[in-house]
Enzyme design. Structure first.
Site, PDB file in Angstrom:
ATOM      1  N   CYS A  22      30.698 -16.694 -37.344  1.00 42.25           N
ATOM      2  CA  CYS A  22      30.262 -16.150 -36.221  1.00 42.25           C
ATOM      3  C   CYS A  22      31.157 -15.536 -35.285  1.00 42.25           C
ATOM      4  O   CYS A  22      32.143 -16.586 -34.841  1.00 42.25           O
ATOM      5  CB  CYS A  22      29.102 -17.036 -35.472  1.00 42.25           C
ATOM      6  SG  CYS A  22      28.588 -16.713 -33.986  1.00 42.25           S
ATOM      7  N   CYS A  27      30.096  -8.770 -35.034  1.00 39.98           N
ATOM      8  CA  CYS A  27      29.203  -9.592 -35.164  1.00 39.98           C
ATOM      9  C   CYS A  27      28.838  -9.525 -36.532  1.00 39.98           C
ATOM     10  O   CYS A  27      28.635  -8.646 -37.362  1.00 39.98           O
ATOM     11  CB  CYS A  27      27.866  -9.170 -34.393  1.00 39.98           C
ATOM     12  SG  CYS A  27      26.424 -10.480 -34.797  1.00 39.98           S
TER      13      CYS A  27
END
Length: 258
Positions: A74, A183
């Protein structure tokens, strides 16, 4: 060196499976435990302290299951919490950061775009990376709403197309020749993004580089798994259907309210 314990991965939801797929492709003999903290997605809108607390919770969940190495799959968690995780836990961590460096080095127009969460773009780690490429114009865009649509299984929805059009058009007009996906959820949008971007604009994400780094750390510090039949398990604290769909219903998905 041999170590048959699993590799642990966590993300704010299903997006980090894009990283898991790269690692599994490069290291098919390794057991893996993936943690999808979808109940708390998106991390990009949370404070740094909240992101650190969630990252610690996820780390401890994986350590309880004997993870030998943890991939913070992440961008937001990496850029906000990995320093604290490394200081607190005695296990190697692999982070994921936006691939600004290769984009800046290879750009002919000296203009690159980055699509990322607010949490990543406002982080100290990201801004340090930007400062090292002052000869390149970096056009930043927060991907408001994209993670939630992906988590809801609405990747091909008209709403998704509209948001991407809004976010990418100014970058195209600014003459970028690279788009950095900041992302781990966003690689699932590449087919949609390709429909909008001119063909000459290249798309970069970090998955392959993270897989290579994971392999290097296993070889140098931790140990590779030996033997057949690696165990591959996915945990989620939200509706398992979207995670199962992303994985084509091929793997064990367990619901746990962690």
């Amino acid at each position: 060196m041999q170590n048959n314990n699993p590799i642990g991965l966590f993300d704010s939801g299903i997006g980090g499976t894009s990283i898991w797929k790269e690692i599994h492709q490069l290291l098919p003999g390794e057991s893996t435990i993936y943690l999808a903290d979808s109940k708390n997605a998106p991390y990009g809108q949370k404070s740094k302290d909240e992101i650190i607390a969630l990252s610690q919770k996820n780390t401890e969940y994986l350590l309880e299951r004997n993870a030998k190495l943890i991939v913070v799959a992440c961008n937001t968690a990496t850029t906000n919490a990995i320093k604290e995780l490394r200081a607190r836990y005695d296990v190697p961590f692999i982070g994921i950061e936006p691939a600004i460096k290769p984009a800046a080095l290879h750009s002919n127009t000296q203009k690159i775009g980055i699509l990322a969460t607010k949490g990543t773009l406002s982080s100290e780690l990201f801004n340090k990376a930007v400062e090292t490429h002052q000869n390149t114009t970096i056009i930043e865009q927060v991907g408001h709403g994209l993670v939630q649509l992906i988590e809801n299984g609405d990747i091909d929805s008209p709403e998704m197309s509209g948001l991407l059009q809004t976010y990418l058009t100014p970058m195209i007009q600014a003459n970028i020749d690279y788009l950095v996906l900041g992302c781990s959820h966003y690689p699932y949008l590449i087919p949609q993004i390709r429909k909008i971007l001119p063909a000459h604009i290249k798309i970069i994400d970090s998955g392959e580089a993270v897989a290579r780094q994971t392999k290097n750390v296993l070889i140098e510090k931790v140990g590779l798994r030996h033997g057949d039949y690696p165990e591959i398990v996915f945990y989620t604290n939200a509706e398992p259907k979207v995670l199962n769909d992303i994985l084509d219903n091929q793997y064990k998905v367990i619901y746990d309210d962690f």
